[in-house]
Design a protein around this motif. Structure first.
Motif, PDB file in Angstrom:
ATOM      1  N   VAL A 104     -69.340  -3.583 -46.494  1.00 34.34           N
ATOM      2  CA  VAL A 104     -67.965  -4.075 -46.616  1.00 34.34           C
ATOM      3  C   VAL A 104     -67.980  -5.589 -46.422  1.00 34.34           C
ATOM      4  O   VAL A 104     -68.227  -6.095 -45.310  1.00 34.34           O
ATOM      5  N   LEU A 105     -67.718  -6.329 -47.481  1.00 31.01           N
ATOM      6  CA  LEU A 105     -67.719  -7.796 -47.440  1.00 31.01           C
ATOM      7  C   LEU A 105     -66.331  -8.368 -47.175  1.00 31.01           C
ATOM      8  O   LEU A 105     -66.199  -9.556 -46.830  1.00 31.01           O
ATOM      9  N   HIS A 106     -65.303  -7.520 -47.328  1.00 25.81           N
ATOM     10  CA  HIS A 106     -63.931  -8.010 -47.167  1.00 25.81           C
ATOM     11  C   HIS A 106     -63.012  -6.821 -46.918  1.00 25.81           C
ATOM     12  O   HIS A 106     -63.230  -5.739 -47.461  1.00 25.81           O
ATOM     13  N   SER A 107     -62.020  -7.027 -46.054  1.00 23.61           N
ATOM     14  CA  SER A 107     -61.057  -5.954 -45.792  1.00 23.61           C
ATOM     15  C   SER A 107     -59.682  -6.565 -45.520  1.00 23.61           C
ATOM     16  O   SER A 107     -59.432  -7.714 -45.919  1.00 23.61           O
ATOM     17  N   ASP A 108     -58.833  -5.826 -44.823  1.00 18.10           N
ATOM     18  CA  ASP A 108     -57.445  -6.231 -44.601  1.00 18.10           C
ATOM     19  C   ASP A 108     -57.371  -7.576 -43.879  1.00 18.10           C
ATOM     20  O   ASP A 108     -57.972  -7.767 -42.818  1.00 18.10           O
ATOM     21  N   THR A 109     -56.618  -8.501 -44.475  1.00 17.20           N
ATOM     22  CA  THR A 109     -56.434  -9.830 -43.875  1.00 17.20           C
ATOM     23  C   THR A 109     -55.011 -10.016 -43.359  1.00 17.20           C
ATOM     24  O   THR A 109     -54.632 -11.122 -42.985  1.00 17.20           O
ATOM     25  N   LEU A 110     -54.228  -8.931 -43.370  1.00 21.69           N
ATOM     26  CA  LEU A 110     -52.813  -8.961 -42.973  1.00 21.69           C
ATOM     27  C   LEU A 110     -51.976  -9.842 -43.903  1.00 21.69           C
ATOM     28  O   LEU A 110     -50.889 -10.307 -43.531  1.00 21.69           O
ATOM     29  N   SER A 111     -52.473 -10.065 -45.098  1.00 20.55           N
ATOM     30  CA  SER A 111     -51.753 -10.896 -46.068  1.00 20.55           C
ATOM     31  C   SER A 111     -50.530 -10.152 -46.588  1.00 20.55           C
ATOM     32  O   SER A 111     -50.528  -8.920 -46.706  1.00 20.55           O
ATOM     33  N   VAL A 112     -49.478 -10.901 -46.921  1.00 12.30           N
ATOM     34  CA  VAL A 112     -48.297 -10.292 -47.530  1.00 12.30           C
ATOM     35  C   VAL A 112     -48.605  -9.872 -48.966  1.00 12.30           C
ATOM     36  O   VAL A 112     -47.894  -9.057 -49.556  1.00 12.30           O
ATOM     37  N   ASN A 113     -49.654 -10.455 -49.534  1.00 15.27           N
ATOM     38  CA  ASN A 113     -50.125 -10.082 -50.866  1.00 15.27           C
ATOM     39  C   ASN A 113     -51.192  -8.993 -50.703  1.00 15.27           C
ATOM     40  O   ASN A 113     -52.315  -9.274 -50.303  1.00 15.27           O
ATOM     41  N   GLU A 114     -50.821  -7.744 -50.993  1.00 16.10           N
ATOM     42  CA  GLU A 114     -51.717  -6.611 -50.761  1.00 16.10           C
ATOM     43  C   GLU A 114     -53.013  -6.735 -51.552  1.00 16.10           C
ATOM     44  O   GLU A 114     -54.057  -6.219 -51.130  1.00 16.10           O
ATOM     45  N   ASN A 115     -52.985  -7.429 -52.685  1.00 12.12           N
ATOM     46  CA  ASN A 115     -54.226  -7.637 -53.444  1.00 12.12           C
ATOM     47  C   ASN A 115     -55.300  -8.283 -52.578  1.00 12.12           C
ATOM     48  O   ASN A 115     -56.483  -7.927 -52.657  1.00 12.12           O
ATOM     49  N   ASN A 116     -54.884  -9.235 -51.752  1.00 14.60           N
ATOM     50  CA  ASN A 116     -55.837  -9.976 -50.920  1.00 14.60           C
ATOM     51  C   ASN A 116     -56.254  -9.210 -49.666  1.00 14.60           C
ATOM     52  O   ASN A 116     -57.010  -9.735 -48.842  1.00 14.60           O
ATOM     53  N   ASN A 117     -55.759  -7.983 -49.519  1.00 14.98           N
ATOM     54  CA  ASN A 117     -56.207  -7.109 -48.438  1.00 14.98           C
ATOM     55  C   ASN A 117     -57.250  -6.100 -48.926  1.00 14.98           C
ATOM     56  O   ASN A 117     -57.653  -5.199 -48.190  1.00 14.98           O
ATOM     57  N   PHE A 176     -51.458   9.101 -45.043  1.00 18.55           N
ATOM     58  CA  PHE A 176     -52.822   9.627 -44.999  1.00 18.55           C
ATOM     59  C   PHE A 176     -53.362   9.498 -43.572  1.00 18.55           C
ATOM     60  O   PHE A 176     -54.165   8.598 -43.278  1.00 18.55           O
ATOM     61  N   PRO A 177     -52.962  10.394 -42.687  1.00 21.00           N
ATOM     62  CA  PRO A 177     -53.402  10.283 -41.287  1.00 21.00           C
ATOM     63  C   PRO A 177     -54.913  10.455 -41.108  1.00 21.00           C
ATOM     64  O   PRO A 177     -55.464  10.074 -40.072  1.00 21.00           O
ATOM     65  N   GLU A 178     -55.584  11.027 -42.127  1.00 21.87           N
ATOM     66  CA  GLU A 178     -57.024  11.282 -42.018  1.00 21.87           C
ATOM     67  C   GLU A 178     -57.879  10.056 -42.334  1.00 21.87           C
ATOM     68  O   GLU A 178     -59.112  10.128 -42.332  1.00 21.87           O
ATOM     69  N   ILE A 179     -57.249   8.909 -42.593  1.00 19.48           N
ATOM     70  CA  ILE A 179     -57.985   7.703 -43.000  1.00 19.48           C
ATOM     71  C   ILE A 179     -58.863   7.167 -41.875  1.00 19.48           C
ATOM     72  O   ILE A 179     -58.456   7.127 -40.709  1.00 19.48           O
ATOM     73  N   SER A 180     -60.071   6.751 -42.253  1.00 18.90           N
ATOM     74  CA  SER A 180     -60.929   5.939 -41.385  1.00 18.90           C
ATOM     75  C   SER A 180     -60.890   4.517 -41.945  1.00 18.90           C
ATOM     76  O   SER A 180     -61.211   4.300 -43.119  1.00 18.90           O
ATOM     77  N   VAL A 181     -60.479   3.562 -41.127  1.00 19.49           N
ATOM     78  CA  VAL A 181     -60.310   2.184 -41.591  1.00 19.49           C
ATOM     79  C   VAL A 181     -61.663   1.480 -41.639  1.00 19.49           C
ATOM     80  O   VAL A 181     -62.454   1.546 -40.696  1.00 19.49           O
ATOM     81  N   LEU A 182     -61.923   0.818 -42.755  1.00 23.97           N
ATOM     82  CA  LEU A 182     -63.131   0.020 -42.913  1.00 23.97           C
ATOM     83  C   LEU A 182     -62.796  -1.449 -42.672  1.00 23.97           C
ATOM     84  O   LEU A 182     -61.828  -1.974 -43.226  1.00 23.97           O
ATOM     85  N   GLU A 183     -63.603  -2.081 -41.846  1.00 26.79           N
ATOM     86  CA  GLU A 183     -63.410  -3.494 -41.554  1.00 26.79           C
ATOM     87  C   GLU A 183     -64.601  -4.294 -42.062  1.00 26.79           C
ATOM     88  O   GLU A 183     -65.673  -3.740 -42.323  1.00 26.79           O
ATOM     89  N   LYS A 184     -64.385  -5.570 -42.211  1.00 27.72           N
ATOM     90  CA  LYS A 184     -65.456  -6.460 -42.681  1.00 27.72           C
ATOM     91  C   LYS A 184     -66.688  -6.307 -41.793  1.00 27.72           C
ATOM     92  O   LYS A 184     -66.589  -6.337 -40.556  1.00 27.72           O
ATOM     93  N   GLY A 185     -67.846  -6.099 -42.427  1.00 30.11           N
ATOM     94  CA  GLY A 185     -69.085  -5.910 -41.684  1.00 30.11           C
ATOM     95  C   GLY A 185     -69.483  -4.461 -41.512  1.00 30.11           C
ATOM     96  O   GLY A 185     -70.626  -4.173 -41.130  1.00 30.11           O
ATOM     97  N   ASN A 186     -68.564  -3.539 -41.770  1.00 31.77           N
ATOM     98  CA  ASN A 186     -68.888  -2.109 -41.681  1.00 31.77           C
ATOM     99  C   ASN A 186     -69.811  -1.693 -42.822  1.00 31.77           C
ATOM    100  O   ASN A 186     -69.932  -2.392 -43.833  1.00 31.77           O
ATOM    101  N   GLU A 187     -70.463  -0.540 -42.641  1.00 35.59           N
ATOM    102  CA  GLU A 187     -71.295   0.050 -43.681  1.00 35.59           C
ATOM    103  C   GLU A 187     -70.875   1.500 -43.891  1.00 35.59           C
ATOM    104  O   GLU A 187     -70.491   2.182 -42.941  1.00 35.59           O
ATOM    105  N   VAL A 188     -70.955   1.947 -45.124  1.00 33.49           N
ATOM    106  CA  VAL A 188     -70.726   3.353 -45.463  1.00 33.49           C
ATOM    107  C   VAL A 188     -72.025   3.889 -46.042  1.00 33.49           C
ATOM    108  O   VAL A 188     -72.514   3.381 -47.057  1.00 33.49           O
ATOM    109  N   LYS A 189     -72.578   4.904 -45.396  1.00 33.08           N
ATOM    110  CA  LYS A 189     -73.833   5.497 -45.859  1.00 33.08           C
ATOM    111  C   LYS A 189     -73.570   6.882 -46.424  1.00 33.08           C
ATOM    112  O   LYS A 189     -72.806   7.663 -45.856  1.00 33.08           O
ATOM    113  N   CYS A 190     -74.245   7.154 -47.543  1.00 32.09           N
ATOM    114  CA  CYS A 190     -74.115   8.466 -48.191  1.00 32.09           C
ATOM    115  C   CYS A 190     -75.430   8.748 -48.902  1.00 32.09           C
ATOM    116  O   CYS A 190     -75.714   8.148 -49.944  1.00 32.09           O
TER     117      CYS A 190
END
Length: 722
Positions: free
Chosen positions: A578-591, A557-571
């Motif tokens: 965004v209270l939590h995002s990718d933590t680079l964990s090997v357990n994808e659930n925790n990302n 999905f090259p069109e993805i915009s990555v959301l990081e902790k602290g970001n906001e999405v307005k609509c």
């Protein structure tokens, strides 16, 4: 004496029996929908005021109908059985129907061939239930089976034929096997479809093209085929100067034979009964109209199997036939070509809501294609198919006819323009049909038709505005089985959080299109597990998506915009934190992305699949009370810890879950919610869960959607006034 009196009474109410069909339809539908119940009340009041004696006939029939159903409601079998013995009644491309001592069972098997109706067999295997996604506009397989009188499914690992007893239905199956063994692979699907009315062997791409052009009815055995054979027989019999009674008798005998050949398909039975009743009516000098006779056959089928009313083919067969009968009277002064076009348009008006619900679109060339291919099929394709069956050496000519047909099909398909549209609810469909009925009444009485046209236009406008309704805010947790998919609408904003797993039936796409949602402002993928993003590519291809957000980048999905902790999405008026995002964990659930938003009058928390370690990390960032939260990881014991629940203090928990081998949701988690006075709703138990805010967000009501046996069921789960 009694029969003569009954005959006089029944004939005295001639031309009114369409109301019997209407009352019976509404009576069956009222079991599942209050709208049908209201319409039934209106119809009964109308009959009470205008036809009291006929209303008595209707009420007596309803009592008989209910009495009949009272003894045919138990369809349960012992699901623990691993062995069944019974008689095969029908054979399909992917299985067969087995009649045991108590009930019919649909049997699936990877290996079965040359089985026949009448075979007595013993099978080993197990009962199972298909997982049905309880989502509006989705395909309800359980209901489909119920229209065939089947309520149990069995997977057979071994099949042993012990004996055989003759069944009249085996004739049709033997003809199918003969076609498969005699003709080449390109010819077989068309011969089976034309001669036996079975499209199971036709390529799915071509079936889709038939639907797109609105010509599916031409390639299933129907009234057109019966009409063709009657026309041909009458031409032949007229040369022998036979008495009319003898000629009618020969035609009826032929129709009996044709039903045997086709395996007593409902569509051919309907047409045959209609023709036979017309012959009898003329011979006995009955005063019943064609709509009366059509109503008699309609009522007969529903008396045998009431769930037939939920079969799309059954609905279309009767609606289109009714429209043709009515159209022949309305347009009888027109030229043949004009009359044909106008009757096709008339039939389209009657069947449009069903076609749109089935396809999700309408082709602008449908009427032209229907008229053209009707002539092509009736004058060329069908006659050559019949001749090829009688004289197999003509298969070469039939193959050339197939090539010509497929070339024409592609030409029409390329020129066709599709309009995506649907009537989203029963209310919209009801308004549309009220307009159609008033339009016909006013046209027949030569009154102004402007008001009916305005009602029809209003039904379209209301349907079109559903995804843009500024007065309603909705949060819908879709039942996608073991996965997550949440649709949010507020003002002009439409957002989808996760897509559910990969789905060949396109449940989420059908929901979006069925609600006339052609674009999404945002699609948010919480993390890259297949049960959360499995349908993402199909959704991106099916509808316009302004923004695709996710927890990390993906080469798919090259069109993805990555959301990081602290970001906001307005609509629109919505804001997602965004209270939590990718933590680079090997357990994808925790990302997983964790999103907080104020929607309607409630605070929402969408937790993805985060587990206990990451739940603890987001507690400090939850600064407001949570009213509703989407439970993490489908209610797994690895999430929703006691400490998290005590700190967040949600009021309502939504568990998106389906059949699984992981033990989701955990009983410990359910008990924890109960102990904390949290009201929990599970999609595997109550289907799709919809939370709606109306009256300027002063009222919240929570409903769920489930298919009943044949029609949607919506029930109020909770209601709260602010």
């Amino acid at each position: 004496m009694f029969m003569n009196k009954l005959k006089i009474i029944l004939q005295s109410e001639a031309s009114k029996y369409i109301h019997l069909a209407i009352v019976l339809s509404l009576y069956i539908g009222s079991e599942r929908s209050i709208i049908f119940l209201l319409l039934l009340f209106i119809e009964i009041v109308f009959l009470f005021r205008n036809a009291k004696s006929f209303l008595l006939i209707v009420l007596i029939f309803l009592l008989l109908f209910q009495f009949r159903n009272f003894f045919t409601t138990n369809h349960e079998l012992d699901s623990s059985k691993t062995s069944l013995t019974g008689k095969i009644t029908r054979v399909y491309s992917n299985g067969f129907v087995l009649f045991t001592e108590k009930e019919s069972v649909y049997v699936y098997s990877l290996e079965f061939s040359q089985l026949l109706p009448g075979d007595i067999i013993t099978i080993q295997g197990s009962f199972f239930e298909s997982e049905i996604h309880q989502v509006k506009h989705a395909f309800d397989y359980k209901t489909y089976l119920s229209t065939l009188g089947i309520y149990n499914q069995f997977y057979a690992s071994s099949i042993m034929v012990t004996s055989h007893s003759f069944s009249i239905l085996e004739i049709s199956q033997r003809i199918l096997y003969w076609i498969q063994n005699t003709f080449d692979k390109e010819t077989i699907p068309y011969l089976i479809m034309f001669i036996l009315g079975n499209d199971d062997y036709m390529d799915e791409t071509k079936i889709s093209m038939f639907r797109t052009l609105g010509i599916s009815h031409l390639f299933a055995i129907s009234g057109m085929h019966v009409g063709f054979f009657i026309f041909l027989l009458e031409k032949i019999l007229n040369r022998f100067y036979m008495p009319k009674k003898t000629k009618s008798g020969i035609i009826v005998c032929f129709l009996c034979l044709y039903n045997i050949i086709t395996g007593f398909l409902v569509s051919i039975l309907r047409a045959s009964i209609q023709v036979t009743l017309i012959f009898i009516s003329k011979e006995q000098k009955w005063f019943f109209s064609k709509t009366d006779l059509l109503s008699f056959s309609f009522v007969f089928f529903l008396f045998v199997e009431k769930n037939l009313i939920y079969q799309v083919g059954f609905q279309l067969s009767y609606l289109i036939t009714f429209a043709i009968i009515l159209g022949q009277e309305l347009f009888k002064q027109k030229s043949p070509l004009t009359k044909m076009i106008e009757i096709n348009l008339f039939a389209t008006l009657f069947s449009l809501p069903i076609i749109l619900e089935m396809n999700g679109y309408y082709g602008l060339l449908s009427i032209i294609a229907s008229v053209f291919f009707l002539e092509f099929v009736s004058l060329l394709f069908l006659p050559i198919a019949i001749m090829t069956m009688i004289f197999p050496m003509l298969s070469g000519a039939f193959l050339q006819c197939i090539y010509l047909f497929e070339w024409l099909l592609v030409a029409f398909e390329n020129a066709n323009i599709l309009i995506s549209f649907n009537f989203p609810s029963l209310i919209h469909k009801t308004i549309y049909y009220i307009g159609i009925i008033l339009l016909i009444i006013n046209y027949m009485k030569k009154k102004r038709i402007i008001n009916p046209l305005l009602i029809i236009t209003y039904s379209f406008l209301l349907s079109f505005l559903v995804p843009m309704n500024p007065l309603v805010t909705k949060v819908i947790f879709l039942d996608v089985g073991q996965g997550d998919a949440t649709y949010i609408h507020s003002g002009s904003c439409n957002i989808l959080i996760d897509t559910g797993p990969r789905d060949d039936y396109d449940t989420v796409i059908n929901f979006l299109k069925g609600e006339n949602i052609s674009s999404l402002d945002a699609l948010i993928i919480t993390h890259f597990h297949s049960d959360h993003f499995g349908e993402a590519r199909d959704i991106l291809d099916a509808v316009s998506v302004s923004h695709l957000y996710a927890n990390k980048e993906s080469s798919d999905f090259p069109e993805i915009s990555v959301l990081e902790k602290g970001n906001e999405v307005k609509c629109g008026n919505l804001q997602f934190f965004v209270l939590h995002s990718d933590t680079l964990s090997v357990n994808e659930n925790n990302n997983s992305l964790v999103l907080f938003s104020h929607i309607g009058t409630d605070n929402y928390l969408f937790l993805g699949d985060i587990e206990s370690d990451e739940e603890v990390s987001i507690i400090p960032f939850i600064t407001e009370d949570i009213d509703i939260f989407k439970v993490a990881h489908h209610g797994s014991e690895t999430s929703s810890t006691k400490a998290f629940i005590e700190n967040v203090k949600p009021k309502i928990a939504i568990i998106s879950v389906g059949k699984n081998t992981y033990g989701h949701p955990s009983n410990d988690i359910i008990n924890r919610f109960q102990q904390s006075n949290i009201v929990a709703f599970r999609t595997d138990q109550v289907g799709t869960i919809e939370i709606t805010y109306i009256f300027n967000d002063k009222m919240r009501y929570l409903t769920h959607f489930m298919f009943g046996i044949g029609v949607e069921k919506r029930q109020l789960l909770s209601c709260f006034l602010y």
